[in-house]
Design a protein around this motif. Structure first.
Motif: not given
Lengths: 178, 492
Positions: B188-210
């Motif tokens: 749980l602790f690990w996952y919670m720390g990952l949330i903002p960083d997963l969002a970073t990767i998500r946003d980078r993928l969205r821009i790259a996907g354009k």
């Protein structure tokens, strides 16, 4: 059907967004927020936010864990299957403690994470801000002030003027395309 | 003091104290975007050749581990070297070894967080991943040690046809709850720390996907966007969210701290609550916890030194980080050394002849080689870190970290095996040796561990991006690099 969702202003540094947040707050907006790549120290005060309430979720999670652990062991080893082992008492808070303690922490942890999600209204996978291209940099190195159009104090001209006065890099309207 | 004539005499010239600047946690004044790019490029790019080779090797070792477990289940525990009087052999040694490894991850993520040690931010993600994978490896052993593995679910309070319940007076059952709670809370602790960083990767993928319109690349991009985005839970970096997030993070750190101390204490109760000389000692809980942190830091360094070199992360995981970890190794290694000495002292001072015999037998009995391997690896080798050169030379730290890993495995071997192999009656004396199955199952768990770790490097950000940014001067609104106006004296 798309309608305007919010006006967003982009900044380069944490100091800039802090100054902007203080101005927006002073102007009396309610439905507004600051979006940053990491928690900016002092921003809660700048925005006038009070203490987070996650602790209550942790507390009740922990209490539930402790109670459930103790009752479970009491029921299993004293009531439902009462067999003497090694001359020890059928129930004692001491031997029940390690397991009840672990359950306190377990449910307390679920309470903390769950409380964070509930208070933040997450998960929310389709947010208007997540469709905006410039806003994607919020998880990288840009800082944004977002004022929702639903805010009672929102005004097309006045709000834009207020944000322009905070020296942003860029101002843009975000549409809600749902 | 003042002079006799009543005139105050100025003894010391007044100086403005020189402001000591701490070495930055991210070197070379890198901008915030650089950290994102450096960490995300590992996940987004192709893996280097060595990764593929390492993955194949680890994967095969993992299969070997599962193969031997299958052999054990279909044949019986007789394939192991266990026999009377040593009924707890490598399986329990390996269990304690792996669970101990995990403790450094929680120490870094939780205890150093509560102590406001900012340097934890570039190592906590990897260390927490290590914790989770180590606990997975650990969890295997007690499970397959029960003999009839298909009945292992009796350990859990699940209603069954016999109408019987688990026996909660046994520390072995406390262990079931401690280890499963530890795994869940770490996740749980690990996952919670990952949330903002997963969002970073998500946003980078969205821009790259354009830039992509159709084809396989587009489909892969969409799939990744969906997956990372799903686990990012719609994170937008809102400050109202950060406020709850930071509070929850603090609370999880506050819960993980007593948890990590309790887990190895409870593991030590498996031994200390029994009556066996060599096991029945009150020093065990703190001694086990210190040893666990010691071994875990050894493993963190073993993993992190090659990782930072191979992925060019030296500016985020700096020499200073390594040096600080070495200092933790000296501290915990010395506690462990003290505990070894104190055990002997109490064995003599306590006046129990069986206890004293057990300890003499440890050092000079048939398992003397294990005891002295343990002493040289755990007590002597960390003392080298008193020298600055030893703490700041990565290849040297790497070698010592391997010794720490070996030494801590031997510590558990010494505790488990030497205490059992001499029972009260000489007719119940024996000499335990592992079989091929024992050895290769343990070797195989390293394959499982490395397979999981390599997948982690491949698919998840190895450094907590948002946390690493948060400790740079660029993130401080009161620092010039964070956009604050220069101070009035305007030094630079």
């Amino acid at each position: 059907m798309s309608q305007p969702y919010a006006i967003i202003a982009e900044y380069d540094t944490p100091a800039d967004i802090m100054a902007a947040a203080e101005k927006v707050r002073a102007a009396g907006y309610e439905k507004w927020d600051v979006h940053t790549p990491f928690p900016v120290h002092g921003m809660d005060d700048a925005m006038g936010l009070d203490n987070a309430k996650v602790g209550w979720f942790t507390f009740f999670g922990g209490i539930t864990g402790l109670t459930a652990g103790m009752l479970m062991i009491y029921f299993m080893n004293k009531v439902d299957y009462d067999i003497v082992v090694g001359g020890k008492p059928l129930f004692s808070g001491f031997y029940a403690f390690p397991v009840a303690y672990e359950m306190t922490i377990l449910l307390g942890a679920f309470g903390s994470l769950g409380g964070m999600f509930i208070l933040n209204r997450l998960p929310r996978h389709h947010h208007p801000l997540l469709t905006n291209d410039r806003f994607a940099a919020v998880t990288d190195d840009k800082f944004f002030v977002v004022i929702e159009c639903e805010d009672p104090a929102y005004d097309d001209v006045a709000t834009r003027a207020l944000l322009e006065g905070t020296d942003p890099q860029h101002i843009e309207m975000v549409e809600d395309t749902q | 003091m003042s002079a006799a004539a009543g005139q105050p005499v100025q003894v010391v010239e007044t100086h403005t104290p020189k402001e000591l600047v701490r070495q930055p946690l991210v070197l070379n004044n890198r901008p915030l975007g650089w950290i994102t790019e450096q960490v995300c490029s590992i996940v987004e790019g192709k893996m280097p050749k060595w990764w593929n080779v390492a993955f194949v090797v680890s994967f095969l070792m993992m299969l070997m581990c599962f193969g031997y477990i299958g052999y054990l289940i279909t044949t019986g525990v007789g394939v192991w070297g266990l026999n009377h009087p040593v009924a707890w052999g490598w399986a329990i040694v390996n269990f304690v070894f792996w669970i101990g490894i995990g403790h450094a991850g929680t120490l870094i993520s939780a205890i150093l967080f509560l102590l406001r040690q900012k340097w934890r931010c570039s190592i906590n993600r990897t260390a927490e991943a290590m914790t989770i994978f180590a606990v997975i490896c650990a969890g295997i052993f007690p499970g397959i040690h029960v003999g009839r593995i298909w009945l292992a679910w009796w350990l859990f309070p699940i209603p069954n046809a016999h109408g019987i319940w688990p026996q909660f007076r046994s520390p072995l059952l406390w262990d079931v709850f401690a280890v499963s709670t530890y795994f869940t809370v770490s996740l749980l602790f690990w996952y919670m720390g990952l949330i903002p960083d997963l969002a970073t990767i998500r946003d980078r993928l969205r821009i790259a996907g354009k830039k992509l319109n159709s084809g396989l690349d587009w489909m892969i991009n969409r799939f990744k966007q969906f997956t990372y985005g799903f686990f990012a839970m719609g994170w937008t970096g809102s400050n109202r969210h950060w406020r709850n997030y930071e509070k929850a993070y603090l609370l999880l750190a506050g819960l993980s701290t007593p948890l990590v101390l309790s887990v190895h204490s409870i593991v030590s109760f498996d031994f200390a609550v029994s009556q066996v000389p060599g096991w029945h000692t009150t020093i065990f809980p703190p001694y086990f916890v210190a040893g666990a942190v010691f071994s875990g830091f050894g493993m963190v360094l073993t993993l992190m030194i090659p990782m930072r070199a191979l992925f060019k992360l030296e500016e985020i995981i700096t020499i200073r980080h390594l040096e600080l970890m070495c200092k933790v190794i000296i501290a915990t290694g010395s506690i462990v050394g003290y505990a070894y000495g104190m055990e002997f002292f109490i064995a003599w001072y306590g006046g129990n002849p069986y206890e004293l015999y057990a300890f003499k037998n440890r050092a000079f009995g048939p398992y003397w080689w294990a005891y002295w391997t343990m002493i040289s690896c755990n007590v002597i080798s960390p003392q080298l870190f008193w020298f600055q050169w030893c703490r700041t030379s990565p290849w040297f730290i790497f070698i010592v970290s391997i010794f720490v890993n070996i030494g801590m495995w031997f510590e558990r071997f010494v505790i488990v095996v030497t205490s059992l192999h001499r029972d009260y009656l000489p007719s119940s004396w024996g000499y335990y040796s592992p079989t091929r199955v024992d050895i290769l199952t343990f070797v195989g768990t390293f394959g499982l561990f490395m397979t999981l770790f390599l997948l982690f490097i491949r698919y998840l950000p190895t450094i907590a991006i948002s946390e690493a940014k948060g400790v740079t001067p660029q993130a401080d609104p009161h620092h010039e690099l964070g956009g604050a106006k220069p101070k009035q004296e305007g030094a630079h």
